[in-house]
Design a protein around this motif. Structure first.
Motif, PDB file in Angstrom:
ATOM      1  N   ALA A  59       0.824  -1.205   0.000  1.00 21.00           N
ATOM      2  CA  ALA A  59       0.000   0.000   0.000  1.00 21.00           C
ATOM      3  C   ALA A  59       0.859   1.256   0.000  1.00 21.00           C
ATOM      4  O   ALA A  59       0.518   2.257  -0.645  1.00 21.00           O
ATOM      5  N   LYS A  62       2.677   1.489  -3.652  1.00 17.63           N
ATOM      6  CA  LYS A  62       1.819   1.798  -4.797  1.00 17.63           C
ATOM      7  C   LYS A  62       0.946   3.036  -4.601  1.00 17.63           C
ATOM      8  O   LYS A  62       0.643   3.729  -5.571  1.00 17.63           O
ATOM      9  N   ASN A  63       0.527   3.306  -3.367  1.00 18.90           N
ATOM     10  CA  ASN A  63      -0.518   4.314  -3.164  1.00 18.90           C
ATOM     11  C   ASN A  63      -0.109   5.496  -2.299  1.00 18.90           C
ATOM     12  O   ASN A  63      -0.953   6.334  -1.986  1.00 18.90           O
ATOM     13  N   TYR A  64       1.156   5.589  -1.896  1.00 21.99           N
ATOM     14  CA  TYR A  64       1.584   6.648  -0.990  1.00 21.99           C
ATOM     15  C   TYR A  64       1.310   8.042  -1.584  1.00 21.99           C
ATOM     16  O   TYR A  64       1.623   8.305  -2.747  1.00 21.99           O
ATOM     17  N   GLU A  65       0.755   8.931  -0.736  1.00 23.05           N
ATOM     18  CA  GLU A  65       0.474  10.309  -1.156  1.00 23.05           C
ATOM     19  C   GLU A  65       0.872  11.322  -0.086  1.00 23.05           C
ATOM     20  O   GLU A  65       0.329  12.404  -0.021  1.00 23.05           O
ATOM     21  N   THR A 161      -9.875  -0.914 -10.183  1.00 24.70           N
ATOM     22  CA  THR A 161      -8.897   0.086  -9.741  1.00 24.70           C
ATOM     23  C   THR A 161      -9.249   1.496 -10.205  1.00 24.70           C
ATOM     24  O   THR A 161      -8.440   2.401 -10.055  1.00 24.70           O
ATOM     25  N   GLU A 164      -8.422   4.873  -8.224  1.00 22.59           N
ATOM     26  CA  GLU A 164      -7.394   4.595  -7.228  1.00 22.59           C
ATOM     27  C   GLU A 164      -6.073   5.251  -7.626  1.00 22.59           C
ATOM     28  O   GLU A 164      -5.649   5.173  -8.776  1.00 22.59           O
ATOM     29  N   HIS A 165      -5.439   5.917  -6.658  1.00 25.42           N
ATOM     30  CA  HIS A 165      -4.137   6.529  -6.906  1.00 25.42           C
ATOM     31  C   HIS A 165      -3.082   5.435  -6.968  1.00 25.42           C
ATOM     32  O   HIS A 165      -2.878   4.690  -6.015  1.00 25.42           O
ATOM     33  N   ASP A 166      -2.419   5.295  -8.107  1.00 22.37           N
ATOM     34  CA  ASP A 166      -1.361   4.309  -8.285  1.00 22.37           C
ATOM     35  C   ASP A 166      -0.120   5.033  -8.784  1.00 22.37           C
ATOM     36  O   ASP A 166      -0.110   5.595  -9.883  1.00 22.37           O
ATOM     37  N   ARG A 167       0.939   5.034  -7.976  1.00 23.84           N
ATOM     38  CA  ARG A 167       2.142   5.793  -8.299  1.00 23.84           C
ATOM     39  C   ARG A 167       2.764   5.366  -9.624  1.00 23.84           C
ATOM     40  O   ARG A 167       3.332   6.184 -10.348  1.00 23.84           O
TER      41      ARG A 167
END
Length: 218
Positions: A59, A62-65, A161, A164-167
Motif C-alpha cells: 500500500a 503503490k498508493n503513498y500520497e 482500480t 485509485e491513486h497508483d504511483r
C-alpha cells in the motif's frame, strides 16, 4: 541466484510479469483454474504483497500520497522487505508442500521498474533480490508483452482500480517504455526461464499459448 528451489522442494514456481494493463491477473487466474482442474494444488499470490504485512508495505509502495517524497531507494527497500516476508511465509512453504505457486510479479519486476526505469544500479538490485528471494527462483516466467500505450488504455478501463491513486500508473509514458525494455532485456538474457507472450491478443488465445508453454516446460 544460481540454485533453483525445485532442486530442494517438489513444487513448481511460475511467475507472471509484464507492464501495466498486460492482463496478468486474468491469465494467472485462468492458468490456476486449468491446473486445479488437472488435480494440481495451486497457490495464487502477488507482489508486492502476499501476506498481511507485505500487503501493508504494498500500500505504501503503490498508493503513498504523503508530504514527503518516496525516494527510489526507499521504494526498492520496501519492495524487497515485502518480498522477504512473502517468500518465507508463503512461497517456500507452499513449494515444500509440493504445490504450484503462481505469482503476479516477482524479482523481474524489480529489475525492470527500479532498475530499467528508475535507473538504480543493477548490482545493488541483484544483491537485494538474491537476499530477499532466498534462492527462490522461478522455474518458469511468463512475460506478457505489449506496448505501454495499449496497456494504459486497458488500465483506464479496469473497474476494480478505477479512481485509485497508483504511483506507477501515473508515471510518464517514457517510464513505461523503459520498463518494457527492461523486461525484454531479461527475456533475452534468460530465454529458457522467461517466455515472451504477445499480450495484444484475445484473452483465450493468450491462455492457450500459455498452456502450451507450461505443458512443454513442466
Amino acid at each position: 541466484m544460481k540454485k533453483r528451489l525445485k532442486h530442494i522442494h517438489p513444487g513448481w514456481f511460475i511467475t507472471f510479469e509484464g507492464p501495466e494493463g498486460a492482463g496478468k491477473s486474468t491469465q494467472i487466474r485462468l492458468l490456476r483454474d486449468e491446473l486445479e482442474a488437472r488435480g494440481h494444488a495451486c497457490v495464487l499470490t502477488r507482489e508486492p504483497g502476499g501476506t498481511p504485512l507485505a500487503e501493508r508495505l504494498r500500500a505504501v509502495v503503490k498508493n503513498y500520497e504523503g508530504p514527503e517524497k518516496l525516494h527510489p531507494t526507499t521504494e526498492l527497500l520496501l519492495i524487497e522487505a515485502a518480498r522477504s516476508q512473502h517468500v518465507r511465509e508463503v512461497i517456500r512453504p507452499a513449494l515444500a508442500a509440493g504445490k504450484v505457486v503462481l505469482c503476479d510479479r516477482f524479482f523481474d519486476s524489480t529489475t525492470a521498474y527500479q532498475g530499467g526505469a528508475r535507473g538504480m544500479e543493477s548490482q545493488v538490485i541483484d544483491s537485494l533480490n538474491e537476499l530477499a528471494a532466498a534462492e527462490c527462483i522461478p522455474d518458469l516466467t511468463i512475460l506478457l508483452d505489449l506496448p505501454p500505450e495499449v496497456g494504459f488504455a486497458r488500465a483506464r478501463e479496469r473497474e476494480e482500480t478505477r479512481g485509485e491513486h497508483d504511483r506507477f500508473e501515473e508515471e510518464k509514458l517514457d517510464f513505461h517504455r523503459r520498463v518494457r525494455a527492461g523486461f525484454l532485456k531479461i527475456a533475452e538474457a534468460e530465454p529458457e526461464r522467461v517466455r515472451v507472450v504477445n499480450a495484444d491478443a484475445p484473452a483465450e488465445q493468450i491462455h492457450r499459448r500459455i498452456l502450451e508453454i507450461v505443458d512443454a516446460a513442466l
